[in-house]
Design a protein around this motif. Sequence first.
Motif, mmCIF file in Angstrom:
data_model
loop_
_atom_site.group_PDB
_atom_site.id
_atom_site.type_symbol
_atom_site.label_atom_id
_atom_site.label_comp_id
_atom_site.label_asym_id
_atom_site.label_seq_id
_atom_site.Cartn_x
_atom_site.Cartn_y
_atom_site.Cartn_z
ATOM 1 N N SER A 97 68.146 48.810 -20.794
ATOM 2 C CA SER A 97 67.536 47.490 -20.951
ATOM 3 C C SER A 97 68.589 46.391 -21.076
ATOM 4 C CB SER A 97 66.615 47.472 -22.170
ATOM 5 O OG SER A 97 65.542 48.363 -21.983
ATOM 6 N N LYS A 98 69.682 46.669 -21.755
ATOM 7 C CA LYS A 98 70.756 45.672 -21.868
ATOM 8 C C LYS A 98 71.390 45.401 -20.506
ATOM 9 C CE LYS A 98 71.932 45.928 -26.680
ATOM 10 N NZ LYS A 98 72.994 45.838 -27.650
ATOM 11 N N PHE A 99 71.567 46.428 -19.721
ATOM 12 C CA PHE A 99 72.092 46.252 -18.370
ATOM 13 C C PHE A 99 71.128 45.413 -17.541
ATOM 14 C CE2 PHE A 99 72.404 47.700 -13.935
ATOM 15 C CZ PHE A 99 73.702 47.288 -13.660
ATOM 16 N N TYR A 100 69.843 45.725 -17.629
ATOM 17 C CA TYR A 100 68.810 44.979 -16.907
ATOM 18 C C TYR A 100 68.801 43.513 -17.352
ATOM 19 C CZ TYR A 100 64.157 43.313 -15.710
ATOM 20 O OH TYR A 100 63.109 42.552 -15.251
ATOM 21 N N MET A 101 68.925 43.286 -18.641
ATOM 22 C CA MET A 101 68.912 41.928 -19.184
ATOM 23 C C MET A 101 70.057 41.100 -18.587
ATOM 24 S SD MET A 101 68.381 41.193 -23.205
ATOM 25 C CE MET A 101 69.967 40.654 -23.755
ATOM 26 N N LYS A 102 71.217 41.699 -18.409
ATOM 27 C CA LYS A 102 72.369 40.990 -17.834
ATOM 28 C C LYS A 102 72.153 40.667 -16.361
ATOM 29 C CE LYS A 102 75.723 42.790 -21.052
ATOM 30 N NZ LYS A 102 76.882 43.628 -21.283
ATOM 31 N N GLN A 103 71.415 41.512 -15.658
ATOM 32 C CA GLN A 103 71.122 41.283 -14.236
ATOM 33 C C GLN A 103 70.121 40.153 -14.044
ATOM 34 O OE1 GLN A 103 69.871 45.371 -13.153
ATOM 35 N NE2 GLN A 103 71.000 44.898 -11.286
ATOM 36 N N ASN A 104 69.235 39.980 -14.997
ATOM 37 C CA ASN A 104 68.111 39.068 -14.861
ATOM 38 C C ASN A 104 68.564 37.633 -15.126
ATOM 39 O OD1 ASN A 104 65.621 37.727 -15.078
ATOM 40 N ND2 ASN A 104 64.659 39.653 -15.640
ATOM 41 N N LYS A 105 68.606 36.827 -14.081
ATOM 42 C CA LYS A 105 69.060 35.444 -14.197
ATOM 43 C C LYS A 105 67.907 34.451 -14.169
ATOM 44 C CE LYS A 105 73.436 36.649 -13.817
ATOM 45 N NZ LYS A 105 73.923 37.327 -14.954
ATOM 46 N N LYS A 106 66.696 34.900 -13.771
ATOM 47 C CA LYS A 106 65.579 33.978 -13.560
ATOM 48 C C LYS A 106 64.633 33.879 -14.746
ATOM 49 C CE LYS A 106 65.653 34.595 -8.644
ATOM 50 N NZ LYS A 106 64.947 34.479 -7.427
#
Length: 126
Positions: A97-106
């Motif tokens: 989830s932390k990795f996903y959070m860093k990917q999510n820019k929108k």
Amino acid sequence: MTKERVYETSVAILFWDEKGFVRLNFKDTGITYDLALAKKHLEMALEISNGLPFKILIDTRDCNLIIDKDAQDFSANISMKIAEAVIVNNLSMRILSKFYMKQNKKTPVRIFSSEEKAVAWLKGFK
């Protein structure tokens, strides 16, 4: 909103939570969450929200998903999400989830271990 319908795939259950958001509860199936499933879940969420932007609560408690890169990239770039709260209770899902959070820019994304705190945070978005 399509409030009375519950949608189910091989890895998750999606429905309208009466607290004001789309809810996605992952099941512990051992199935890989791939791009096709990510797209299907978006279709379902948009059907639930009548095609309007939506807040979403993702409950990963008690599951260990395998999420492929294409599904992560697709999910991180969905512009129809207003805010996204992820509930985790194990280390592997917290790291993912932390990795996903860093990917999510929108979309604002936040990780929680408490459902109550996740719901309160989501309610802060219009």
